[in-house]
Write a protein that holds these residues in place. Structure first.
Motif, PDB file in Angstrom:
ATOM      1  N   LYS A  76      54.342  66.392  28.499  1.00  0.00           N
ATOM      2  CA  LYS A  76      54.743  65.545  27.274  1.00  0.00           C
ATOM      3  C   LYS A  76      55.913  65.913  26.435  1.00  0.00           C
ATOM      4  CE  LYS A  76      53.132  62.273  23.680  1.00  0.00           C
ATOM      5  NZ  LYS A  76      51.843  61.801  23.030  1.00  0.00           N
ATOM      6  N   HIS A  79      59.494  66.117  28.604  1.00  0.00           N
ATOM      7  CA  HIS A  79      59.847  64.857  28.774  1.00  0.00           C
ATOM      8  C   HIS A  79      60.324  64.276  27.386  1.00  0.00           C
ATOM      9  CE1 HIS A  79      59.291  63.808  33.207  1.00  0.00           C
ATOM     10  NE2 HIS A  79      58.395  64.740  32.767  1.00  0.00           N
ATOM     11  N   GLU A  80      59.937  64.997  26.198  1.00  0.00           N
ATOM     12  CA  GLU A  80      60.516  64.403  24.959  1.00  0.00           C
ATOM     13  C   GLU A  80      61.935  64.912  24.795  1.00  0.00           C
ATOM     14  OE1 GLU A  80      57.454  65.240  22.154  1.00  0.00           O
ATOM     15  OE2 GLU A  80      56.172  63.726  22.577  1.00  0.00           O
ATOM     16  N   ARG A  82      63.692  66.235  27.743  1.00  0.00           N
ATOM     17  CA  ARG A  82      64.595  65.776  28.780  1.00  0.00           C
ATOM     18  C   ARG A  82      63.793  65.046  29.569  1.00  0.00           C
ATOM     19  NH1 ARG A  82      66.195  70.922  29.886  1.00  0.00           N
ATOM     20  NH2 ARG A  82      67.958  70.616  28.437  1.00  0.00           N
ATOM     21  N   SER A  83      63.938  63.727  29.506  1.00  0.00           N
ATOM     22  CA  SER A  83      63.051  62.510  30.147  1.00  0.00           C
ATOM     23  C   SER A  83      63.074  62.790  31.652  1.00  0.00           C
ATOM     24  CB  SER A  83      63.474  61.254  29.650  1.00  0.00           C
ATOM     25  OG  SER A  83      64.840  61.035  29.894  1.00  0.00           O
ATOM     26  N   VAL A  84      64.373  63.370  32.213  1.00  0.00           N
ATOM     27  CA  VAL A  84      64.400  63.458  33.718  1.00  0.00           C
ATOM     28  C   VAL A  84      63.889  64.713  34.437  1.00  0.00           C
ATOM     29  CG1 VAL A  84      66.238  61.466  33.944  1.00  0.00           C
ATOM     30  CG2 VAL A  84      66.999  63.863  33.479  1.00  0.00           C
ATOM     31  N   GLN A  85      63.667  65.523  33.544  1.00  0.00           N
ATOM     32  CA  GLN A  85      63.218  67.091  33.861  1.00  0.00           C
ATOM     33  C   GLN A  85      62.038  67.164  34.743  1.00  0.00           C
ATOM     34  OE1 GLN A  85      64.571  70.225  32.997  1.00  0.00           O
ATOM     35  NE2 GLN A  85      63.673  70.566  34.729  1.00  0.00           N
ATOM     36  N   PHE A 108      53.553  62.615  33.152  1.00  0.00           N
ATOM     37  CA  PHE A 108      54.380  63.733  32.622  1.00  0.00           C
ATOM     38  C   PHE A 108      54.629  64.778  33.606  1.00  0.00           C
ATOM     39  CE2 PHE A 108      52.435  61.863  28.701  1.00  0.00           C
ATOM     40  CZ  PHE A 108      53.460  61.275  28.212  1.00  0.00           C
TER      41      PHE A 108
END
Length: 323
Positions: A76, A79-80, A82-85, A108
């Motif tokens: 989580k 992704h906060e 870098r959402s596409v990581q 996540f």
């Protein structure tokens, strides 16, 4: 660039047979691949977050035991920022997989693999991420083909994908001319079939419908989720659905139950046993016979072989003589 997040003990387990970077480099060199990934190791989730803030990573591989947070919280946090990581969870044993289903539902973590000491697992993790990110671009740019794999058991798809990628990359290498320069070789290797992996009937149908014009083969387990329940015949139902819209698509069913083989043959599908000692050879044969990696074979409707062409000139000569 790969960021490995694990305790020092887990990192030691991974590197018992040699440094991970060296093992991946050996795999890439053996398959004549360029630009081997580089691994950076950190021991806590907070260290990983700090590393992300000052450096770009293409993939994060996290183990289940982190000293300062659980893997869901870590995913989580990532992704906060870098959402596409892409974030992949790597488990060391079956016991760590018990709560994996709920972890994946959190959304996540991209996928889960089981470490068995085989460096092919690292190759499979990296290549599946690459394929998923590149597939839409590569279809538009070069019309690449797609192999869809449907399997829900972590242990089985971890082993199977390692074998499948080795077979695909070896077959692709065999098609390269000796006169090609490095740039041409890289471009042609990138045009190899891409592999998409899914774990249930509904997402498999969605992918079939989305990539139907580029689908090269379907490789499916028999028993996996359909809707909210495990369906013991989901693989058969998927294959029948695919055959309705793509009647000539090569299909390979796989199972740990050898009794499945007869039913698969009756339905006209090829079969491979998951625990076969010759799994790599059987996968290579499937690719060669069905995906155009081998000779061009002239067959009668009943499957009888009439002639075989190994190159374009053979094809030209045989066209004038084959009945």
């Amino acid at each position: 660039e790969v960021l490995l997040v694990s305790s020092h003990y887990d990192a030691f387990i991974l590197e018992e047979d040699g440094y991970l970077t060296d093992r991946i480099w050996s795999q890439y060199k053996e398959l004549n691949l360029t630009a081997s990934p580089r691994i950076t190791h950190v021991s806590t989730g907070e260290e990983a977050i700090r590393a992300m803030l000052w450096r770009q990573f293409d993939l994060i591989i996290t183990m289940t035991r982190l000293a300062d947070m659980d893997v869901v919280s870590f995913g989580k946090r990532v992704h906060e920022i870098r959402s596409v990581q892409p974030v992949v969870l790597l488990a060391l044993d079956e016991a760590e997989l018990r709560d994996i289903g709920q972890t994946l539902k959190e959304g996540f973590l991209d996928s889960v693999y089981l470490w068995t000491g085989d460096a092919n697992t690292l190759l499979a993790i990296i290549k599946t991420i690459e394929d998923r990110q590149n597939i839409d671009h590569d279809i538009l740019a070069a019309g690449v083909r797609v192999i869809l794999v449907v399997e829900d058991t972590v242990r089985h798809y971890t082993k199977f994908l390692g074998v499948l990628y080795r077979a695909i990359l070896a077959q692709a290498q065999s098609l390269l001319s000796e006169g090609l320069n490095d740039t041409q070789r890289i471009h042609r290797l990138r045009a190899r079939p891409k592999v998409l992996v899914t774990h249930d009937w509904d997402s498999a149908v969605a992918l079939v419908n989305l990539y139907r014009n580029n689908l090269a083969a379907l490789i499916s387990d028999i028993r996996y989720p359909k809707g909210d329940q495990i369906n013991p015949e989901a693989g058969y139902l998927l294959c029948q659905h695919v055959r309705e819209i793509l009647p000539d698509l090569p299909v390979l069913l796989q199972s740990a139950d050898p009794l499945i083989e007869d039913k698969a043959a009756d339905l006209g599908f090829q079969f491979v046993h998951k625990n076969s000692k010759s799994l790599l050879t059987e996968i290579e044969n499937f690719l060669s016979e069905n995906l155009g990696f081998g000779d061009f074979v002239f067959r009668l409707p009943n499957g009888h072989e009439v002639a075989r062409a190994s190159d374009t000139q053979d094809m030209v000569n045989m066209i004038s003589t084959v009945d």
